[in-house]
Write a protein that holds these residues in place. Structure first.
Motif, PDB file in Angstrom:
ATOM      1  N   THR A 107     -48.531  -4.119   8.563  1.00 13.83           N
ATOM      2  CA  THR A 107     -49.193  -2.871   8.948  1.00 13.83           C
ATOM      3  C   THR A 107     -49.631  -2.072   7.723  1.00 13.83           C
ATOM      4  OG1 THR A 107     -47.846  -2.779  10.952  1.00 13.83           O
ATOM      5  CG2 THR A 107     -48.955  -0.753  10.294  1.00 13.83           C
ATOM      6  N   GLY A 111     -39.682  -2.241  13.691  1.00 12.30           N
ATOM      7  CA  GLY A 111     -38.840  -2.969  12.756  1.00 12.30           C
ATOM      8  C   GLY A 111     -37.363  -2.719  13.004  1.00 12.30           C
ATOM      9  N   THR A 161     -42.770  -8.832  16.598  1.00 12.98           N
ATOM     10  CA  THR A 161     -41.672  -8.594  17.537  1.00 12.98           C
ATOM     11  C   THR A 161     -41.890  -9.359  18.831  1.00 12.98           C
ATOM     12  OG1 THR A 161     -42.635  -6.644  18.654  1.00 12.98           O
ATOM     13  CG2 THR A 161     -41.450  -6.263  16.601  1.00 12.98           C
ATOM     14  N   VAL A 198     -49.549  -4.220  15.695  1.00 12.24           N
ATOM     15  CA  VAL A 198     -48.415  -3.888  14.829  1.00 12.24           C
ATOM     16  C   VAL A 198     -47.124  -4.506  15.372  1.00 12.24           C
ATOM     17  CG1 VAL A 198     -49.444  -1.755  14.000  1.00 12.24           C
ATOM     18  CG2 VAL A 198     -47.991  -1.686  16.014  1.00 12.24           C
ATOM     19  N   GLU A 199     -47.099  -4.781  16.671  1.00 12.59           N
ATOM     20  CA  GLU A 199     -45.902  -5.335  17.308  1.00 12.59           C
ATOM     21  C   GLU A 199     -45.913  -6.855  17.359  1.00 12.59           C
ATOM     22  OE1 GLU A 199     -49.158  -5.632  19.740  1.00 12.59           O
ATOM     23  OE2 GLU A 199     -48.428  -3.747  18.905  1.00 12.59           O
ATOM     24  N   ALA A 210     -44.688   1.076  13.440  1.00 11.72           N
ATOM     25  CA  ALA A 210     -44.237  -0.185  12.850  1.00 11.72           C
ATOM     26  C   ALA A 210     -42.786  -0.081  12.386  1.00 11.72           C
ATOM     27  CB  ALA A 210     -45.142  -0.561  11.670  1.00 11.72           C
ATOM     28  N   THR A 249     -43.456  -6.831  10.105  1.00 12.23           N
ATOM     29  CA  THR A 249     -44.136  -5.743  10.813  1.00 12.23           C
ATOM     30  C   THR A 249     -44.566  -4.646   9.846  1.00 12.23           C
ATOM     31  OG1 THR A 249     -42.885  -6.181  12.835  1.00 12.23           O
ATOM     32  CG2 THR A 249     -43.874  -3.998  12.611  1.00 12.23           C
ATOM     33  N   VAL A 267     -49.137 -10.582  11.799  1.00  9.23           N
ATOM     34  CA  VAL A 267     -49.329  -9.139  11.998  1.00  9.23           C
ATOM     35  C   VAL A 267     -50.668  -8.693  11.413  1.00  9.23           C
ATOM     36  CG1 VAL A 267     -48.441  -6.836  11.475  1.00  9.23           C
ATOM     37  CG2 VAL A 267     -46.850  -8.683  12.031  1.00  9.23           C
TER      38      VAL A 267
END
Length: 457
Positions: free
Chosen positions: A248, A77, A227, A223-224, A73, A244, A35
């Motif tokens: 961030t 999450g 994921t 930021v993703e 973020a 995440t 991240v």
């Protein structure tokens, strides 16, 4: 369009890939580095110069953007806790709204990834010219350097996820040295006279903040990251959300201090035209050029690390969509834990875009690419936050934590509003080009959906 409201089946990998010595799942530290490595990529090293023409009001834009990115973020999450599968925004949009919304999220995120790769490579060239002036002698020498910077991380990805993780940790550690040097050490050399005007354009304050934020969004893309690669993370329901938020928040602190220090170290008139603002900042701190050369080396390593992570992400989303029949089946091909076809196709597209933009001239290439990603990135962000709002309002208890309902609802609305604001600030040209990209995707979806229907008939 499918309207089945259920979680997509968890992504399962072939046994051969799982047993490969070149494939390895990421733990929390590497996921956090992924991240931070993708968020703190090449953008921070060039963006202070890109937003300097707006004046110091761009620092206000950075503050607002940071708050929005953290809200985003936190939403990602929460979604990752309930949907810990590879694909990120694609998975969430499809679970909430069906195949078409999922496809739009995957398609626009894929565009964002390979356009971002092209922009990162262009940013890297600015620092390469500090080390090798010949690389900046002509626009075509700059173009060749940008292509080389894109293909080196692609080769690391093709070697396997084990090497992707190793490169990411090394690059993240190395990039923090110059960033912290400028972000913290630069405050001791800060000269307010270098800041220039608060508002350097004829725009209104709100217009200037929105326009600066549209460019600065590029610095928060990623930021993703955890994921999107959730299928490669150990215990994703627990670690993806934590990575995440930690990644961030850490990036936000470095960003704000670093940008403020550069503004105070480099005179506004010089910063506006700088191609390596952090190099100029370190030279201003210590005099001479040795410090700037060290920063240029670290900046290039940082951007290679970001390209390493983004190349993996750019292949993961079409891989997840291909498993659901929404992308061509060839994107499912995986070796050593890496979707190899996605890697090759993505780098080829980014290379073609790089060449195209250099044919138009070397000036403004970075900014034009960044503004395209601003719009395309907001599409999956909007769909993901809308999915969270849908889950919260539809009473699906298996997807919602009752004790967090009010807090999660406020965060989702803030993140959605933040994404809409970015669309408005990206400008007509970026929206125009982004919509064209999306309409091409609609045609591709029609073809893939028809093929999927025939296959199940």
């Amino acid at each position: 369009m499918s309207t089945t409201l259920r979680d997509p089946a968890p992504t399962t990998e072939p046994a051969a890939a799982a047993q490969s010595p070149h494939a390895r799942r990421f733990g929390l530290p590497i996921a956090t580095c992924l991240v931070m490595g993708n968020v703190i990529g090449g953008g921070i090293f060039l963006l202070p110069a890109s937003v300097a023409p707006f004046g110091t009001i761009s620092l206000v834009a950075f503050g607002v953007l940071t708050a929005g990115a953290i809200a985003l973020a936190l939403v990602f999450g929460r979604l990752a806790e309930r949907h810990p599968q590879t694909g990120g925004p694609y998975v969430y949009a499809r679970a909430a709204f069906g195949d078409f919304a999922g496809f739009l999220a995957a398609w626009s995120y894929w565009i964002t990834a390979w356009v971002s790769n092209a922009a990162l490579a262009v940013a890297a060239v600015g620092y390469l010219t500090v080390l090798f002036p010949a690389a900046g002698a002509h626009k075509w020498s700059m173009c060749l350097a940008a292509l080389a910077v894109q293909w080196l991380p692609a080769l690391a990805n093709l070697a396997g996820t084990r090497y992707v993780g190793a490169v990411q940790v090394i690059a993240t550690v190395l990039k923090f040295a110059p960033l912290l040097l400028v972000a913290v050490g630069g405050l001791f050399f800060f000269d307010p006279a270098n800041l220039g005007p608060f508002r350097a354009t004829d725009q209104s304050a709100a217009g200037a903040v929105s326009a600066a934020a549209a460019i600065l969004l590029f610095s928060y893309l990623g930021v993703e990251s955890a994921t999107v690669s959730a299928g490669e993370v150990r215990d994703p329901a627990r670690n993806v959300g934590r990575a995440t938020i930690l990644g961030t928040a850490g990036a936000a602190v470095v960003y704000l201090l670093g940008t403020l220090s550069v503004f105070g170290l480099v005179a506004h008139e010089k910063l506006v035209s700088s191609t390596a603002p952090f190099t100029d900042a370190v030279n201003a701190m210590f005099g001479g050029t040795w410090g700037g050369t060290v920063v240029a080396c670290a900046a290039v390593i940082s951007m290679l690390g970001a390209l390493n992570g983004w190349t993996l992400l750019s292949a993961q989303t079409p891989y997840a969509a291909a498993k659901d029949g929404l992308f061509p089946k060839v994107f499912e091909t995986k070796k050593r834990g890496v979707p190899v076809v996605g890697v090759v196709v993505t780098v080829a597209l980014a290379s073609a875009l790089t060449v195209y933009n250099y044919t138009l001239g070397a000036e403004g290439v970075f900014e034009s690419l960044v503004l395209i990603t601003t719009f395309t990135a907001t599409v999956p962000y909007l769909l993901a936050t809308a999915a969270q709002i849908y889950f919260l309002l539809s009473g699906q208890r298996e997807r919602v934590h009752p004790g967090r309902l009010a807090r999660d609802g406020v965060l989702a609305v803030l993140a959605f509003g933040f994404s809409m604001w970015l669309v408005a600030g990206s400008g007509y040209a970026a929206v125009y080009q982004g919509v064209l990209f999306l309409f091409v995707g609609v045609l591709c979806y029609a073809a893939m959906s028809a093929r999927k229907t025939r296959a199940t008939a």
